[in-house]
Design an enzyme around this catalytic site. Sequence first.
Site, PDB file in Angstrom:
ATOM      1  N   TYR A  50      20.117  25.582  41.669  1.00  0.00           N
ATOM      2  CA  TYR A  50      19.427  26.187  42.409  1.00  0.00           C
ATOM      3  C   TYR A  50      18.403  27.316  42.026  1.00  0.00           C
ATOM      4  O   TYR A  50      17.395  27.524  42.450  1.00  0.00           O
ATOM      5  CB  TYR A  50      20.385  27.184  43.302  1.00  0.00           C
ATOM      6  N   GLU A  60      31.707  23.893  40.264  1.00  0.00           N
ATOM      7  CA  GLU A  60      31.374  25.124  40.117  1.00  0.00           C
ATOM      8  C   GLU A  60      32.631  26.214  39.720  1.00  0.00           C
ATOM      9  O   GLU A  60      33.192  26.895  40.380  1.00  0.00           O
ATOM     10  CB  GLU A  60      30.486  25.855  40.998  1.00  0.00           C
ATOM     11  N   GLU A  86      23.786  19.155  43.148  1.00  0.00           N
ATOM     12  CA  GLU A  86      23.434  19.748  44.331  1.00  0.00           C
ATOM     13  C   GLU A  86      22.164  20.663  43.791  1.00  0.00           C
ATOM     14  O   GLU A  86      21.767  21.051  42.947  1.00  0.00           O
ATOM     15  CB  GLU A  86      24.329  21.087  44.710  1.00  0.00           C
ATOM     16  N   ASN A 113      24.478  21.284  39.643  1.00  0.00           N
ATOM     17  CA  ASN A 113      24.325  21.819  40.654  1.00  0.00           C
ATOM     18  C   ASN A 113      23.425  22.916  40.374  1.00  0.00           C
ATOM     19  O   ASN A 113      23.580  23.924  39.570  1.00  0.00           O
ATOM     20  CB  ASN A 113      25.554  22.554  41.348  1.00  0.00           C
ATOM     21  N   HIS A 151      36.707  21.995  45.544  1.00  0.00           N
ATOM     22  CA  HIS A 151      35.707  22.618  45.798  1.00  0.00           C
ATOM     23  C   HIS A 151      35.979  24.135  46.361  1.00  0.00           C
ATOM     24  O   HIS A 151      35.850  24.411  47.443  1.00  0.00           O
ATOM     25  CB  HIS A 151      34.941  21.693  46.660  1.00  0.00           C
ATOM     26  N   ARG A 171      28.412  12.797  48.251  1.00  0.00           N
ATOM     27  CA  ARG A 171      29.393  13.369  47.407  1.00  0.00           C
ATOM     28  C   ARG A 171      29.961  14.288  48.424  1.00  0.00           C
ATOM     29  O   ARG A 171      29.294  15.262  49.177  1.00  0.00           O
ATOM     30  CB  ARG A 171      28.639  14.168  46.599  1.00  0.00           C
TER      31      ARG A 171
HETATM   32  C1  PNW Z   1      26.808  25.894  45.640  1.00  0.00           C
HETATM   33  N1  PNW Z   1      24.104  31.047  42.793  1.00  0.00           N
HETATM   34  O1  PNW Z   1      27.209  27.470  45.338  1.00  0.00           O
HETATM   35  C2  PNW Z   1      28.084  25.474  46.345  1.00  0.00           C
HETATM   36  O2  PNW Z   1      28.606  24.327  45.609  1.00  0.00           O
HETATM   37  C3  PNW Z   1      28.093  25.038  47.659  1.00  0.00           C
HETATM   38  O3  PNW Z   1      29.364  24.849  48.137  1.00  0.00           O
HETATM   39  C4  PNW Z   1      27.225  26.088  48.517  1.00  0.00           C
HETATM   40  O4  PNW Z   1      27.312  25.807  49.987  1.00  0.00           O
HETATM   41  C5  PNW Z   1      25.712  25.960  47.805  1.00  0.00           C
HETATM   42  O5  PNW Z   1      25.872  26.253  46.526  1.00  0.00           O
HETATM   43  C6  PNW Z   1      24.762  27.074  48.580  1.00  0.00           C
HETATM   44  O6  PNW Z   1      25.111  28.260  48.303  1.00  0.00           O
HETATM   45  C7  PNW Z   1      26.468  28.236  44.805  1.00  0.00           C
HETATM   46  O7  PNW Z   1      24.469  32.375  42.941  1.00  0.00           O
HETATM   47  C8  PNW Z   1      26.784  29.721  45.018  1.00  0.00           C
HETATM   48  O8  PNW Z   1      23.278  30.808  41.826  1.00  0.00           O
HETATM   49  C9  PNW Z   1      26.124  30.643  44.193  1.00  0.00           C
HETATM   50  C10 PNW Z   1      24.981  30.064  43.344  1.00  0.00           C
HETATM   51  C11 PNW Z   1      24.761  28.947  43.169  1.00  0.00           C
HETATM   52  C12 PNW Z   1      25.559  27.988  43.989  1.00  0.00           C
END
Ligand code: PNW
Length: 484
Positions: A332, A202, A390, A330, A156, A112
């Site tokens: 996290y 996002e 992601e 995505n 993006h 991707r």
């Molecule tokens: C993603 N949060 O961003 C992006 O899609 C990527 O480009 C980035 O490098 C990656 O995560 C790592 O940061 C995020 O605050 C930014 O939860 C912030 C958050 C989650 C994803």
Amino acid sequence: MPNDFSRRDFGKATLAAVSSTALLPSEAAAQGSSGEGYYAYPKNFVWGAATAAYQIEGAAAEDGRKPSTWDTFSHTPGKVANGDTGDVADDHYHRYKEDVGILKSLGVKAYRFSISWSRIFPDGTGKANEKGVAFYDRLTDELLANGIQPYATLFHWDLPQALETRVGGWRSSETSRAFADYAGYITKRLADRVKNIFTFNEFSCFTDEGYGSGTKAPGLKLAVATVNQVRHHALLGHGLAVQAIRASAPSDVRIGLAENSRICVPVIETPEHVAAAGKAMRALNAHFLTAIMEGKYLDSYLSRAGKNAPKFNEDEMKVIGSPLDFVGLNMYTPTYVRADDSNAGFAVAQNPSSYPHMASSWLTIGPEIAYWGPRHVGDIWKVRDVYITENGTSSDDRLTADGHIYDTDRIMYVRNHLIHAHRAIAEGWPLRGYFWWSVMDNFEWTDGYSKRFGMYYVDFKTQKRTPKLSASFYRETIARSRVL
Ligand code: PNW
């Protein structure tokens, strides 16, 4: 979204299809398994990895590319750590063959990446730049020649600066229409070979954070009403793009998005908290994913926004709700939710200050999201194909004297998410693939190069890529199609 699909039937079919390999740990133990097949994934699972244009390409002023809002933002003093910019980044524009070689050595089946709008239409609209298109032609062909399926993201966060300057960027629906034109054009040029297309990556990171908190490009702090309109224009851009892609794509092209929706995890897995998490999933994502999935804004969102609510009409909502082929999440961090007596029926449980996080302080750990994300999206909106588009983490990577990087925390993070993702598949939720963020260290937005997310360590002085231990972990996991 098709509503005709019965989850139970689907779950049965999936379990039947994978029953020889996908055993829950308890089932494996009951069968006296020695661990063979433990956390096994279906053979057709899409193992992938992800990057984005501005974070890796460099070559910012080459072959006709003009600045995006991220070039402007990163060159504004004080906006990015250490004054870092994406001017060179990973120099992927020139090293893409080496990088495809890395993907091949990992054994990923899908990659991707994102397309830089500023390479294709340097002024946002108008005449296309052939040299920009040619780069993505080369990249696509190189991927396919190596047996890797290209999954392309159209946006993006790197809006052509000309559109920001001329019409106010996402403050204007002109940008939504320009995006749809760009999406249709890319489809005509690449969709003979690129079969999976994401509109946006996002929404919150270029709407709320770009025009509200100002922490990302274009770095503005505007009124809530304006931010809500910006959100709406982004959604409209998505819907118009879906229609533009469908209008010119071959029938085997699939369209989706990659959204960092809040993933709501019940604090305790009891029926009342599970129900609350489902309600929270819809309500907390009302301004993005829920609006797209349902083609409407929830009343609770509109009444809470009051006079700051976005201006829209029903035709626009229909466009925004255009059916998709898949949903990418995505993921996290978790949002823990509990049942509550309020009208909403849920409350977010705030984490205590002792809650653990990874090297980036925002990256709190809750691998249950890899189960709850696919379950909520499959359950609430009956989506048939969900991808984790992601997942990954920063780590305080250090080269040891023997030239290795032992990123055991990154392996811990991903392994735990893969275990919970496995549970989703074993229960029949529609999770089809996983894209690790990221292939190699890169420009981590406002953190510049100070936060490393790669499976490959990059020495930004020499551009040397060195595999970390996590690269071996992923290669072995893919090769055996099970969590190791
Ligand atoms: C993603 N949060 O961003 C992006 O899609 C990527 O480009 C980035 O490098 C990656 O995560 C790592 O940061 C995020 O605050 C930014 O939860 C912030 C958050 C989650 C994803």
